[in-house]
Design a protein around this motif. Structure first.
Motif, PDB file in Angstrom:
ATOM      1  N   ASP A 106       0.822  -1.209   0.000  1.00 40.30           N
ATOM      2  CA  ASP A 106       0.000   0.000   0.000  1.00 40.30           C
ATOM      3  C   ASP A 106       0.856   1.258   0.000  1.00 40.30           C
ATOM      4  N   ASP A 107       0.390   2.273  -0.724  1.00 39.86           N
ATOM      5  CA  ASP A 107       1.019   3.587  -0.707  1.00 39.86           C
ATOM      6  C   ASP A 107       0.682   4.291   0.605  1.00 39.86           C
ATOM      7  N   ASN A 108       1.439   5.313   0.929  1.00 36.40           N
ATOM      8  CA  ASN A 108       1.125   6.179   2.062  1.00 36.40           C
ATOM      9  C   ASN A 108       1.295   7.616   1.580  1.00 36.40           C
ATOM     10  N   ASP A 109       0.173   8.294   1.367  1.00 35.62           N
ATOM     11  CA  ASP A 109       0.181   9.663   0.869  1.00 35.62           C
ATOM     12  C   ASP A 109      -0.095  10.690   1.966  1.00 35.62           C
ATOM     13  N   ALA A 110       0.022  10.275   3.222  1.00 40.73           N
ATOM     14  CA  ALA A 110      -0.271  11.177   4.333  1.00 40.73           C
ATOM     15  C   ALA A 110       0.678  12.367   4.327  1.00 40.73           C
ATOM     16  N   ASP A 111       0.150  13.512   4.742  1.00 41.90           N
ATOM     17  CA  ASP A 111       0.971  14.719   4.822  1.00 41.90           C
ATOM     18  C   ASP A 111       2.086  14.586   5.855  1.00 41.90           C
ATOM     19  N   PHE A 112       1.795  13.885   6.957  1.00 42.72           N
ATOM     20  CA  PHE A 112       2.794  13.685   7.996  1.00 42.72           C
ATOM     21  C   PHE A 112       2.621  12.302   8.602  1.00 42.72           C
ATOM     22  N   VAL A 113       3.721  11.598   8.755  1.00 37.86           N
ATOM     23  CA  VAL A 113       3.744  10.305   9.441  1.00 37.86           C
ATOM     24  C   VAL A 113       4.840  10.396  10.496  1.00 37.86           C
ATOM     25  N   PRO A 114       4.508  10.143  11.763  1.00 38.66           N
ATOM     26  CA  PRO A 114       5.552  10.166  12.794  1.00 38.66           C
ATOM     27  C   PRO A 114       6.643   9.139  12.474  1.00 38.66           C
ATOM     28  N   PRO A 115       7.893   9.447  12.799  1.00 41.38           N
ATOM     29  CA  PRO A 115       9.010   8.581  12.425  1.00 41.38           C
ATOM     30  C   PRO A 115       8.862   7.115  12.839  1.00 41.38           C
ATOM     31  N   LEU A 116       8.424   6.865  14.069  1.00 37.16           N
ATOM     32  CA  LEU A 116       8.290   5.467  14.493  1.00 37.16           C
ATOM     33  C   LEU A 116       7.196   4.743  13.712  1.00 37.16           C
ATOM     34  N   GLU A 117       6.147   5.458  13.340  1.00 35.75           N
ATOM     35  CA  GLU A 117       5.110   4.838  12.501  1.00 35.75           C
ATOM     36  C   GLU A 117       5.659   4.515  11.117  1.00 35.75           C
ATOM     37  N   MET A 118       6.532   5.383  10.600  1.00 27.94           N
ATOM     38  CA  MET A 118       7.185   5.106   9.314  1.00 27.94           C
ATOM     39  C   MET A 118       7.931   3.779   9.388  1.00 27.94           C
ATOM     40  N   LEU A 119       8.768   3.651  10.425  1.00 32.59           N
ATOM     41  CA  LEU A 119       9.582   2.446  10.562  1.00 32.59           C
ATOM     42  C   LEU A 119       8.719   1.207  10.718  1.00 32.59           C
ATOM     43  N   ARG A 120       7.690   1.324  11.529  1.00 31.40           N
ATOM     44  CA  ARG A 120       6.818   0.167  11.759  1.00 31.40           C
ATOM     45  C   ARG A 120       6.014  -0.207  10.515  1.00 31.40           C
ATOM     46  N   GLU A 121       5.586   0.794   9.759  1.00 24.24           N
ATOM     47  CA  GLU A 121       4.866   0.522   8.518  1.00 24.24           C
ATOM     48  C   GLU A 121       5.777  -0.160   7.508  1.00 24.24           C
ATOM     49  N   LEU A 122       6.991   0.329   7.378  1.00 23.54           N
ATOM     50  CA  LEU A 122       7.947  -0.293   6.461  1.00 23.54           C
ATOM     51  C   LEU A 122       8.333  -1.693   6.931  1.00 23.54           C
ATOM     52  N   LEU A 123       8.411  -1.896   8.239  1.00 24.84           N
ATOM     53  CA  LEU A 123       8.683  -3.221   8.785  1.00 24.84           C
ATOM     54  C   LEU A 123       7.602  -4.198   8.312  1.00 24.84           C
ATOM     55  N   GLU A 124       6.348  -3.816   8.459  1.00 24.69           N
ATOM     56  CA  GLU A 124       5.236  -4.683   8.034  1.00 24.69           C
ATOM     57  C   GLU A 124       5.244  -4.887   6.519  1.00 24.69           C
ATOM     58  N   ASP A 125       5.553  -3.834   5.775  1.00 21.33           N
ATOM     59  CA  ASP A 125       5.624  -3.957   4.310  1.00 21.33           C
ATOM     60  C   ASP A 125       6.723  -4.924   3.890  1.00 21.33           C
ATOM     61  N   ASN A 126       7.868  -4.860   4.555  1.00 19.28           N
ATOM     62  CA  ASN A 126       8.959  -5.774   4.231  1.00 19.28           C
ATOM     63  C   ASN A 126       8.602  -7.208   4.602  1.00 19.28           C
ATOM     64  N   LYS A 127       7.886  -7.405   5.713  1.00 23.34           N
ATOM     65  CA  LYS A 127       7.427  -8.756   6.066  1.00 23.34           C
ATOM     66  C   LYS A 127       6.466  -9.289   5.002  1.00 23.34           C
ATOM     67  N   THR A 128       5.558  -8.445   4.543  1.00 21.63           N
ATOM     68  CA  THR A 128       4.629  -8.831   3.476  1.00 21.63           C
ATOM     69  C   THR A 128       5.383  -9.147   2.198  1.00 21.63           C
ATOM     70  N   PHE A 129       6.363  -8.328   1.886  1.00 19.48           N
ATOM     71  CA  PHE A 129       7.180  -8.514   0.690  1.00 19.48           C
ATOM     72  C   PHE A 129       7.901  -9.862   0.743  1.00 19.48           C
ATOM     73  N   ALA A 130       8.468 -10.201   1.894  1.00 21.67           N
ATOM     74  CA  ALA A 130       9.144 -11.500   2.052  1.00 21.67           C
ATOM     75  C   ALA A 130       8.159 -12.645   1.840  1.00 21.67           C
ATOM     76  N   ALA A 131       6.963 -12.519   2.399  1.00 23.41           N
ATOM     77  CA  ALA A 131       5.943 -13.574   2.221  1.00 23.41           C
ATOM     78  C   ALA A 131       5.561 -13.701   0.747  1.00 23.41           C
ATOM     79  N   ASN A 132       5.434 -12.575   0.063  1.00 27.25           N
ATOM     80  CA  ASN A 132       5.112 -12.612  -1.372  1.00 27.25           C
ATOM     81  C   ASN A 132       6.241 -13.256  -2.174  1.00 27.25           C
ATOM     82  N   MET A 133       7.478 -13.017  -1.771  1.00 22.05           N
ATOM     83  CA  MET A 133       8.606 -13.649  -2.458  1.00 22.05           C
ATOM     84  C   MET A 133       8.626 -15.153  -2.206  1.00 22.05           C
ATOM     85  N   ARG A 134       8.249 -15.574  -0.996  1.00 23.33           N
ATOM     86  CA  ARG A 134       8.177 -17.011  -0.718  1.00 23.33           C
ATOM     87  C   ARG A 134       7.132 -17.685  -1.619  1.00 23.33           C
ATOM     88  N   ALA A 135       6.019 -17.016  -1.833  1.00 24.24           N
ATOM     89  CA  ALA A 135       4.984 -17.568  -2.722  1.00 24.24           C
ATOM     90  C   ALA A 135       5.515 -17.662  -4.156  1.00 24.24           C
TER      91      ALA A 135
END
Length: 178
Positions: A106-135
């Protein structure tokens, strides 16, 4: 008796046809899986750069450098993925529109994202990406495409490293109270 023989006429290849020993159904399935990964890779790259450009706060320098390095690594995957599709005889992504239709990150077009939310969102995206690569790896295994499977294994390892770094960076603030 001449030892020289005439060359036999050969079937003319289509403009983008690449010779491969993979069956047509394998090329189609693997190309589809890889093209979706290419789209995910572009989406993850752009989101990582977005957060790199817009991070702020007391850990700015550390997060800015971390996200820049991760974005570079993600972008480096795109060419290898797309070229692998071509090597096996498929065709690959042609436009941003095609990326947006195929992406599962998913894209994130928010005007502001707190730094820790950025990291956590990217963490989840990378986990999803790894699962998609396993498939996608399973599809390669099913069609005995060891070369693509091997490449995906390296990308999974890189993705797990990014996930680990994002996890540690995002939980560090929780432990220190900052």
């Amino acid at each position: 008796m001449s030892k020289v023989r005439m060359l036999q006429p050969q079937k003319k290849a289509a403009a983008l046809e690449t010779p491969t020993d993979l069956k047509a159904d394998a090329v189609a399935a693997i190309s589809k899986a890889l093209n979706t990964l290419v789209a995910d890779t572009f989406a993850l790259y752009l989101k990582t750069k977005n957060f790199h450009w817009h991070v702020s706060g007391p850990h700015f320098r550390d997060y800015h450098l971390l996200l820049d390095k991760q974005a570079d690594q993600i972008f480096a995957m795109t060419d290898a993925m797309a070229e692998r599709v071509r090597k096996i005889g498929g065709t690959t992504i042609r436009s941003i529109g095609q990326v947006s239709r195929l992406q599962r990150i998913d894209d994130n077009d928010a005007d502001f994202v707190p730094p820790l939310e950025m990291l956590r969102e990217l963490l989840e995206d990378n986990k999803t990406f790894a699962a998609n690569m396993r498939a996608a790896h399973k599809i390669c295994d099913d069609h005995e495409d060891v070369a693509t499977a091997s490449m995906i294994e390296v990308w999974i390892d890189e993705t797990e490293r990014r996930t680990w770094f994002l996890f540690e960076a995002s939980r560090g603030a929780d432990r220190t109270g900052h």
